[in-house]
Design a protein around this motif. Sequence first.
Motif, mmCIF file in Angstrom:
data_model
loop_
_atom_site.group_PDB
_atom_site.id
_atom_site.type_symbol
_atom_site.label_atom_id
_atom_site.label_comp_id
_atom_site.label_asym_id
_atom_site.label_seq_id
_atom_site.Cartn_x
_atom_site.Cartn_y
_atom_site.Cartn_z
ATOM 1 N N HIS A 182 0.807 -1.137 0.134
ATOM 2 C CA HIS A 182 0.116 -0.184 -0.037
ATOM 3 C C HIS A 182 0.722 1.112 0.018
ATOM 4 O O HIS A 182 0.418 2.515 -0.181
ATOM 5 N N GLY A 183 2.041 1.368 0.253
ATOM 6 C CA GLY A 183 2.991 2.306 0.279
ATOM 7 C C GLY A 183 4.029 2.164 1.435
ATOM 8 O O GLY A 183 4.160 0.963 1.950
ATOM 9 N N HIS A 184 4.781 3.253 1.723
ATOM 10 C CA HIS A 184 5.605 3.129 2.923
ATOM 11 C C HIS A 184 5.768 4.229 3.665
ATOM 12 O O HIS A 184 5.354 5.628 3.167
ATOM 13 N N ALA A 185 6.016 4.309 4.975
ATOM 14 C CA ALA A 185 6.215 5.586 5.981
ATOM 15 C C ALA A 185 7.267 5.233 7.069
ATOM 16 O O ALA A 185 7.455 3.863 7.524
ATOM 17 N N PHE A 186 7.644 6.130 7.661
ATOM 18 C CA PHE A 186 8.702 5.985 8.819
ATOM 19 C C PHE A 186 7.588 5.558 10.094
ATOM 20 O O PHE A 186 6.351 6.132 10.357
ATOM 21 N N LEU A 187 8.138 4.623 10.868
ATOM 22 C CA LEU A 187 7.495 4.243 11.921
ATOM 23 C C LEU A 187 8.348 4.743 13.338
ATOM 24 O O LEU A 187 7.853 4.638 14.174
ATOM 25 N N ASP A 188 9.714 4.608 13.262
ATOM 26 C CA ASP A 188 10.405 4.737 14.429
ATOM 27 C C ASP A 188 11.748 5.500 14.192
ATOM 28 O O ASP A 188 12.010 5.535 12.840
ATOM 29 N N ARG A 189 12.411 5.818 15.185
ATOM 30 C CA ARG A 189 13.816 6.584 14.850
ATOM 31 C C ARG A 189 14.466 6.896 16.135
ATOM 32 O O ARG A 189 13.929 6.545 17.456
ATOM 33 N N ALA A 190 15.845 6.885 16.218
ATOM 34 C CA ALA A 190 16.739 6.981 17.235
ATOM 35 C C ALA A 190 18.084 7.736 16.930
ATOM 36 O O ALA A 190 18.432 7.445 15.771
ATOM 37 N N LEU A 191 18.595 8.684 17.726
ATOM 38 C CA LEU A 191 19.529 9.460 17.515
ATOM 39 C C LEU A 191 20.778 8.578 18.231
ATOM 40 O O LEU A 191 20.734 8.301 19.344
ATOM 41 N N TYR A 192 21.796 8.190 17.236
ATOM 42 C CA TYR A 192 22.870 7.583 17.714
ATOM 43 C C TYR A 192 23.744 8.349 18.390
ATOM 44 O O TYR A 192 24.393 9.271 17.943
#
Length: 443
Positions: free
Chosen positions: A144-154
């Motif tokens: 159906h498509g794509h999107a960001f779900l999560d993130r983290a700063l290293y």
Amino acid sequence: MSGASIETTLELWASSLRDVKSRIRPLFSQERVAASAGGFLDGLLGPERRKTGWMRAEAAGDPGPWRQQAILGRGRWEADALRDIVRDYALETLADPDAVLVIDETGFLKQGKASCGVGRQYTGSAGKITNCQIGVFAVYASRHGHAFLDRALYLPKSWTDAPARLEAAHVPPEVSFATKPRLAGRMVERAIAAEVPFAWVAADSVYGVSEIEMALRRAGKGYVLGVNATQAFNSWVGKPVVAGTAEEIAKNLEPTAWQRLSAGEGTKGPRFSDWAYLELADLDADEYRAGATGLWTRGLLIRRSLIDGECAYFTTWCPAGTTIETLATVEGRRWAIEDAFETAKNEFGLDHNETRSWHGWHRHVSLVMLAFAMLATIQHKANAPPPKTLINLTRTRRTSSAGRSKRSAASQSASRSGGSSQPTSSPGHSGDARTKPPHNAHI
């Protein structure tokens, strides 16, 4: 690709923007702060090429950037709560049990030493070691498509080993050093805990040989993870003998071991490569998950470029009987995160964050993720086929009935005149009278 009319698309934009603003309203204790957050989102979605504080403020009609900056800095609200809102919002449209969770990182070029996590480190964004921040991201990719779900700063050890730097950047006291694979593993764990529907994880060689493999096996998720050419592989009893580094194995393969397959559609059509897949071992699922049944296969997937013959290598884990075509398609889903990074940076200012704090980075990135998820939702809805409404169905039945009546009349006329009973068709029409859906404008 079919698409909705311009009028319908504009209505989708307006209704979607109202929807996401209402979803984030509970994050803020005061209406004026919520309004500033809405203005911040408007600025991200606006036409300005640079999404700086002054640019966003001008778009929002503010006399200066202070309200915009307060959203990222002085305001009191939880970026992780917004992350969860983004996840749930995106899944309402994109959810699919066969989806792929794609893990990758991107760099944010910075000057100075004060921005949280900044340091001299390698980033593929610049193709070299340079002064930058590194963010690890998870993108949900489905049919159906794509999107960001999560993130983290290293945070490099130069940060986690310096308490004064952590305090100055307002890093929470519970945050400690974590490798990029560890950050990725936490994202996978959060997705599983939130019951995100997905069957696979795909990532490059930074994440290929680590604890994330065992975590995915225990969770019953398949994976296609990149590995280095020097990674050793060995087959077990019951499989053809395979031993050596990934590069050595690829060089010794017979020509018949390769198949030319597409990893999916690209901007210029199907993305063809030569692929080889070697099954290394079949293992019982209950070795990793109590009560699980069935066999899972550990394998080595190799992709060879048609242009220069360069190979890429992937360790795989999948239900026994999974085809090489399926594995190539899963690996091909990694393009989704590359597209997401490019779009988020060029259109929504993912790398235009001007804050220096831990909270500022996560807030800015989470708002960009929301803007991207909104775009993905609009795109899917705009390109969806029109629903079969009661009016359309009624028209179809009327047309079909008229067609049958005409054929009956023609048959009776032919019978009375002694002619053939075969109905005739007018030019441009078939014997079956069927309505065609209206042609929608492209956008």
